[in-house]
Design a protein around this motif. Structure first.
Motif, PDB file in Angstrom:
ATOM      1  N   LEU A   1     -84.572 -79.207 -67.512  1.00  0.00           N
ATOM      2  CA  LEU A   1     -84.993 -79.856 -66.274  1.00  0.00           C
ATOM      3  C   LEU A   1     -85.640 -81.192 -66.620  1.00  0.00           C
ATOM      4  O   LEU A   1     -86.604 -81.238 -67.376  1.00  0.00           O
TER       5      LEU A   1
ATOM      6  N   ASN B   1     -93.898 -82.154 -62.007  1.00  0.00           N
ATOM      7  CA  ASN B   1     -93.016 -81.035 -61.684  1.00  0.00           C
ATOM      8  C   ASN B   1     -93.818 -79.750 -61.670  1.00  0.00           C
ATOM      9  O   ASN B   1     -94.804 -79.613 -62.397  1.00  0.00           O
ATOM     10  N   ARG B   2     -93.374 -78.799 -60.881  1.00  0.00           N
ATOM     11  CA  ARG B   2     -93.991 -77.476 -60.856  1.00  0.00           C
ATOM     12  C   ARG B   2     -92.890 -76.450 -61.040  1.00  0.00           C
ATOM     13  O   ARG B   2     -91.875 -76.479 -60.331  1.00  0.00           O
TER      14      ARG B   2
ATOM     15  N   LEU C   1     -88.776 -78.483 -69.979  1.00  0.00           N
ATOM     16  CA  LEU C   1     -89.217 -79.271 -68.831  1.00  0.00           C
ATOM     17  C   LEU C   1     -89.673 -80.636 -69.327  1.00  0.00           C
ATOM     18  O   LEU C   1     -90.542 -80.728 -70.188  1.00  0.00           O
TER      19      LEU C   1
ATOM     20  N   ASN D   1     -90.401 -82.348 -58.694  1.00  0.00           N
ATOM     21  CA  ASN D   1     -89.536 -81.206 -58.392  1.00  0.00           C
ATOM     22  C   ASN D   1     -90.365 -79.936 -58.346  1.00  0.00           C
ATOM     23  O   ASN D   1     -91.352 -79.801 -59.067  1.00  0.00           O
ATOM     24  N   GLN D   2     -89.931 -78.995 -57.534  1.00  0.00           N
ATOM     25  CA  GLN D   2     -90.485 -77.651 -57.548  1.00  0.00           C
ATOM     26  C   GLN D   2     -89.338 -76.712 -57.866  1.00  0.00           C
ATOM     27  O   GLN D   2     -88.342 -76.674 -57.135  1.00  0.00           O
TER      28      GLN D   2
ATOM     29  N   SER E   1     -92.866 -77.755 -72.321  1.00  0.00           N
ATOM     30  CA  SER E   1     -93.056 -78.802 -71.328  1.00  0.00           C
ATOM     31  C   SER E   1     -93.547 -80.075 -71.990  1.00  0.00           C
ATOM     32  O   SER E   1     -94.460 -80.042 -72.805  1.00  0.00           O
TER      33      SER E   1
ATOM     34  N   ALA F   1     -85.034 -85.842 -58.647  1.00  0.00           N
ATOM     35  CA  ALA F   1     -86.389 -86.036 -58.141  1.00  0.00           C
ATOM     36  C   ALA F   1     -86.503 -85.514 -56.714  1.00  0.00           C
ATOM     37  O   ALA F   1     -85.525 -85.514 -55.962  1.00  0.00           O
TER      38      ALA F   1
ATOM     39  N   ALA G   1     -88.761 -85.857 -61.733  1.00  0.00           N
ATOM     40  CA  ALA G   1     -90.121 -85.968 -61.224  1.00  0.00           C
ATOM     41  C   ALA G   1     -90.212 -85.394 -59.822  1.00  0.00           C
ATOM     42  O   ALA G   1     -89.243 -85.410 -59.065  1.00  0.00           O
TER      43      ALA G   1
ATOM     44  N   ASN H   1     -97.070 -81.776 -65.590  1.00  0.00           N
ATOM     45  CA  ASN H   1     -96.124 -80.711 -65.268  1.00  0.00           C
ATOM     46  C   ASN H   1     -96.888 -79.398 -65.292  1.00  0.00           C
ATOM     47  O   ASN H   1     -97.696 -79.160 -66.186  1.00  0.00           O
TER      48      ASN H   1
ATOM     49  N   THR I   1     -86.383 -79.095 -54.366  1.00  0.00           N
ATOM     50  CA  THR I   1     -86.875 -77.725 -54.391  1.00  0.00           C
ATOM     51  C   THR I   1     -85.689 -76.879 -54.805  1.00  0.00           C
ATOM     52  O   THR I   1     -84.690 -76.811 -54.092  1.00  0.00           O
TER      53      THR I   1
END
Length: 162
Positions: A94, A155-156, A150, A99-100, A115, A75, A97, A120, A78
Motif C-alpha cells: 500500500l 494512512n490508517r 505500508l 487512505n483507510q 510501515s 489517495a 496518502a 501511518n 476507503t
C-alpha cells in the motif's frame, strides 16, 4: 445512471483491466457519482490485484480465490480487503496518502505489517500483537500469511479476523 466501462484483456499475460476513466491507469469516479463493479474471478488460478485509486470506496471480497499479490497506490480511499487462507506468503503493498484500509483475514492467518512514512497508524487484531508490526516468525506451525508493506503518509490500517 449509465456510465461506460472499458474492459481490456491481455490473454497472453493473463491480465484484465477494468476502468471508467479517460486515463488508462486509474479507476476514478468523479465526486457525486456512484459506480459499482462486480468481477467474477476464477478460483482455480491465483489472482494479483494492481489498483490505482483516488477518492473511492472499494470492497474486494476474495476470500475464496487464491491471491498472489495486492498492490494499491492512491489517495483518499476507503478500501476493505477480505482475504482467505493463503497457501504461501502473500505481499500486500500500500502506497499513498489519506487512505483507510481494512484487512480481514482468517483468525489463524498471520498478518505481518511494516510501515514507513509519516503518521501511518496500524490497528491490529485484538489479542494478536503480530499485526502491529514487523513480525517475521510466521503463524502457528510456520503457517503462511500476509505481509503488508505500508508506505506513505496519513494512512490508517485496521487488521481484523473473520
Amino acid at each position: 445512471g449509465r456510465h461506460s466501462v472499458r474492459v481490456a484483456g491481455d490473454a497472453v499475460a493473463g491480465r484484465v483491466r477494468v476502468t471508467n476513466s479517460w486515463y488508462e491507469r486509474t479507476f476514478f469516479v468523479l465526486p457525486g457519482r456512484r459506480a459499482r463493479c462486480e468481477l467474477g474471478v476464477s478460483t482455480a488460478l491465483p489472482v494479483a490485484f494492481d489498483l490505482d485509486l483516488a477518492f473511492t470506496t472499494t470492497r474486494l471480497d476474495v476470500a475464496t480465490s487464491p491471491v498472489s499479490r495486492v498492490t494499491v497506490d492512491g489517495a483518499f480511499n476507503t478500501l476493505t480487503l477480505r482475504l482467505g487462507e493463503p497457501s504461501s506468503d502473500v505481499s500486500l503493498d500500500l502506497e499513498g496518502a489519506f487512505n483507510q484500509v481494512v484487512i480481514e483475514a482468517p483468525a489463524d492467518t498471520p498478518v505481518r505489517v511494516s510501515s514507513q512514512g509519516f503518521l501511518n497508524f496500524v490497528d491490529g487484531r485484538r489479542g494478536d500483537r503480530r499485526a502491529r508490526g514487523g513480525n517475521t516468525d510466521g503463524g502457528p506451525d510456520g503457517a503462511p500469511g500476509y505481509r503488508l508493506r505500508l508506505d506513505g503518509a496519513f494512512n490508517r490500517v485496521v487488521v481484523r479476523s473473520w
